[in-house]
Every structure is written in C-alpha cells, then in structure tokens.
Design an enzyme around this catalytic site. Structure first.
Site, mmCIF file in Angstrom:
data_model
loop_
_atom_site.group_PDB
_atom_site.id
_atom_site.type_symbol
_atom_site.label_atom_id
_atom_site.label_comp_id
_atom_site.label_asym_id
_atom_site.label_seq_id
_atom_site.Cartn_x
_atom_site.Cartn_y
_atom_site.Cartn_z
ATOM 1 N N ASP A 236 5.346 -0.812 9.928
ATOM 2 C CA ASP A 236 4.341 -1.843 10.187
ATOM 3 C C ASP A 236 2.916 -1.325 9.961
ATOM 4 O O ASP A 236 1.986 -1.698 10.671
ATOM 5 C CB ASP A 236 4.505 -2.382 11.620
ATOM 6 C CG ASP A 236 3.632 -3.604 11.882
ATOM 7 O OD1 ASP A 236 3.237 -4.277 10.907
ATOM 8 O OD2 ASP A 236 3.318 -3.874 13.051
ATOM 9 N N TYR A 237 2.737 -0.458 8.965
ATOM 10 C CA TYR A 237 1.370 -0.075 8.587
ATOM 11 C C TYR A 237 0.660 -1.287 7.989
ATOM 12 O O TYR A 237 1.244 -2.028 7.187
ATOM 13 C CB TYR A 237 1.388 1.069 7.577
ATOM 14 C CG TYR A 237 1.685 2.412 8.173
ATOM 15 C CD1 TYR A 237 0.700 3.125 8.859
ATOM 16 C CD2 TYR A 237 2.949 2.984 8.058
ATOM 17 C CE1 TYR A 237 0.972 4.378 9.411
ATOM 18 C CE2 TYR A 237 3.238 4.233 8.603
ATOM 19 C CZ TYR A 237 2.236 4.919 9.284
ATOM 20 O OH TYR A 237 2.505 6.140 9.826
ATOM 21 N N GLU A 238 -0.614 -1.472 8.363
ATOM 22 C CA GLU A 238 -1.369 -2.635 7.909
ATOM 23 C C GLU A 238 -2.689 -2.264 7.238
ATOM 24 O O GLU A 238 -3.364 -3.125 6.664
ATOM 25 C CB GLU A 238 -1.609 -3.583 9.090
ATOM 26 C CG GLU A 238 -0.284 -3.995 9.748
ATOM 27 C CD GLU A 238 -0.435 -5.033 10.854
ATOM 28 O OE1 GLU A 238 -1.567 -5.532 11.059
ATOM 29 O OE2 GLU A 238 0.580 -5.347 11.498
ATOM 30 N N HIS A 239 -3.066 -0.976 7.321
ATOM 31 C CA HIS A 239 -4.304 -0.486 6.700
ATOM 32 C C HIS A 239 -3.984 0.818 5.970
ATOM 33 O O HIS A 239 -3.218 1.640 6.487
ATOM 34 C CB HIS A 239 -5.390 -0.246 7.762
ATOM 35 C CG HIS A 239 -5.602 -1.417 8.669
ATOM 36 N ND1 HIS A 239 -6.354 -2.519 8.307
ATOM 37 C CD2 HIS A 239 -5.143 -1.668 9.927
ATOM 38 C CE1 HIS A 239 -6.360 -3.386 9.299
ATOM 39 N NE2 HIS A 239 -5.634 -2.896 10.297
#
Length: 306
Positions: free
Chosen positions: A154-157
């Site tokens: 769930d990496y978002e950046h």
C-alpha cells in the site's frame, strides 16, 4: 482389428471432451467470498474480536502498517521494516487467538500506507538488491513473530521510478512465497497517474504472483454513483487484467460510493454478472463507532449462494 481402433477413437474423443469441459469451467467468471479489512492504523483500541466474522466467508485482517522507516517515523530505512500498528490490542497473542477461534480467518500485514509521523510515507530504496535483501529479512522476522499469512502493498508516494518499484516489490513477493513465508500477496492502488504507473509496472512484470487487487475505489469522488462505480470497476479490472479486483468502501467518510449511497446495489449487480471478486473495507478502526454494520452486510452478501 477394427474394434480396438474404434475403442481408441472413442476414448480419445471422450478425453478431448473432458479437456474442453474442464477448460470452459476454469475460464468461467466466478464470484468470490473473500472479505478483507484493514485494522490498527488509528490506535483507537479496536480488537480483532470486536469485528463480526461470518463463518461462511474467507476473512482477511490486514494489519496497518509495517513501514521501512525508523521507529520515530522520520527517516526511511531501505527495506528494514518496523511495526507501526496498534500492537497493544493487535499483538501476536491476539493474532493466534482470532485464528484459533475462527478457522476462516487469516491475518496479513500491509506495507507502507499514506503517511508516517504526520508526513507522507515514501517508497525510497537505495538500490533494488539492498532493499530486497533487507525487506526479506525484516519482514520474515515480523511475519513469523506475529504468525501472519500474507502481505499487502500500500505504498502511495514514491521516490523511485516504476521499474525500480516493480523489481523491489516483485522480488520481495516472489522470495517470500518461494520460501513459504507467505500464502498470499495483494496490492492496493488507486486512480492517480503516479500511483498507477508504479502498480501497473509491477502488475505487468509480476502480476502472476499477486492474489488480490485491493483497489481503493473510495479514493474516487464522494459523489460517485452506482453506474460510475460499475464503470470504474470495469476499467480497473481491465487495467489489472486477470486479477481479482475487489470492490471497496471506506467507513471514514473520505470518498467513493458509500453504503448509504448504493455500494451494495453496485455489489449485487456485480454479483449477478459473476464479477464480484470480494469486498474490502478501510477500516475497522473507523467502523467501530457504528457497530460494524456494513461489515455484517458485506459478509452476508458474500455468503449468499451465487
């Protein structure tokens, strides 16, 4: 001599019919009874045992989050993961207890998330090889300590290009699966150009290793309608072609198609088309205040015969 030859032909025709039949069964779309829920990110004392669990679904808790930052949450650590979820209420003994009490429950951990220490959480590896080596080692330790079953990405950046992300995460999943450390892996993208470029690169190169796509449909606008949701679902199912894209909603009021505005209407429609691969919720922490009413409704829908 004609009779044995005739028998052979009949046998071959029968085998061919079986193969065709089996192939068509495999290819047919099928609803799924998978229900998944993120838990532990907001430290509001929610427990596994608070959440209603329907025995007729496959239930995954996803601990939120393990992050490759130092324990203060200020600096990235190149794949050396630390635990950032509410371990007071969601510790190793609680994981074992909920799995012992419910044979249909598995527990995974989610990696990354949106923020750490009130700042953005960045995927920031020094190199592919060093990150993968550190991640395999640190995550294996955490997974074994907490008796976990899988991981969610769930990496978002990002402070890396899509190919670097693909290689790091793809090799991590492959190594953990090959070693028998995890049974499942999922990804949690949403509709943002930078985010999608990273996850679609991963999907292209390692999609065969990814069991579920926890697509964050709640990242769409709060005014989303049922028909728009169906269209978004079809679009992302095409993007992640061949994957189990799950329908999703949020109980923090952030966005997307909410249960109040027709989420379950959309799910019934997907189910009638044999396209409901499962449902996931962000998050148990937010649902506690309303008694998990929509978790109950989701699981009841999934448990209903197709």
């Amino acid at each position: 001599m004609a009779l044995p030859k005739l028998k052979l032909i009949i046998t071959l025709v029968f085998i061919q019919a079986l193969i065709i039949s089996h192939t068509s069964i495999q290819a047919a779309p099928e609803n799924s009874d998978i229900f998944r829920e993120y838990i532990g990110a907001e430290f509001n004392n929610v427990k596994f045992s608070d959440v209603p669990i329907n025995p007729n679904v496959e239930f995954h808790f996803l601990l939120s989050f393990a992050i490759d930052y130092d324990t203060s949450g200020s600096s990235p650590t190149n794949g050396n993961f630390n635990v950032f979820w509410d371990t007071d209420n969601l510790g190793a003994s609680q994981v074992s207890a909920i799995k012992n009490d419910h044979s249909n429950v598995k527990v995974g951990l989610s990696l990354g998330g949106d923020s750490v220490n009130s700042g953005s959480c960045y995927f920031n590896p020094s190199s592919v090889d060093s990150w993968v080596s550190n991640a395999v080692s640190s995550l294996t330790s955490i997974i074994q300590q907490y008796n976990l079953d899988g991981i969610d990405i769930d990496y978002e950046h990002f402070k890396s290009d899509p190919n670097t992300f693909s290689e790091c995460i793809g090799r991590l999943i492959k190594t953990l699966k090959d070693k028998g450390v995890i049974k499942f892996a999922s990804i949690a993208p949403f509709d943002d150009d930078d985010v999608q470029s990273h996850y679609l690169a991963l999907w292209k190169n390692y999609g065969q290793l990814i069991d579920y796509v926890n697509f964050q449909f709640y990242a769409y606008d709060q005014s989303t309608t049922v028909s728009q949701f169906i269209n978004y679902f079809k679009k992302q199912s095409s993007n992640y072609n061949g994957g189990k894209v799950l329908a999703s909603f949020s109980t923090d009021g952030s966005g997307g198609l909410s249960p109040e505005n027709g989420f379950f209407t959309a799910c019934h429609r997907l189910k009638s088309e044999q396209n409901l691969n499962g449902i996931f919720v962000w998050s148990a922490d937010d649902s506690k205040k309303n008694g998990f009413r929509y978790e109950k409704q989701s699981q009841a829908l999934l448990a209903t015969p197709h």
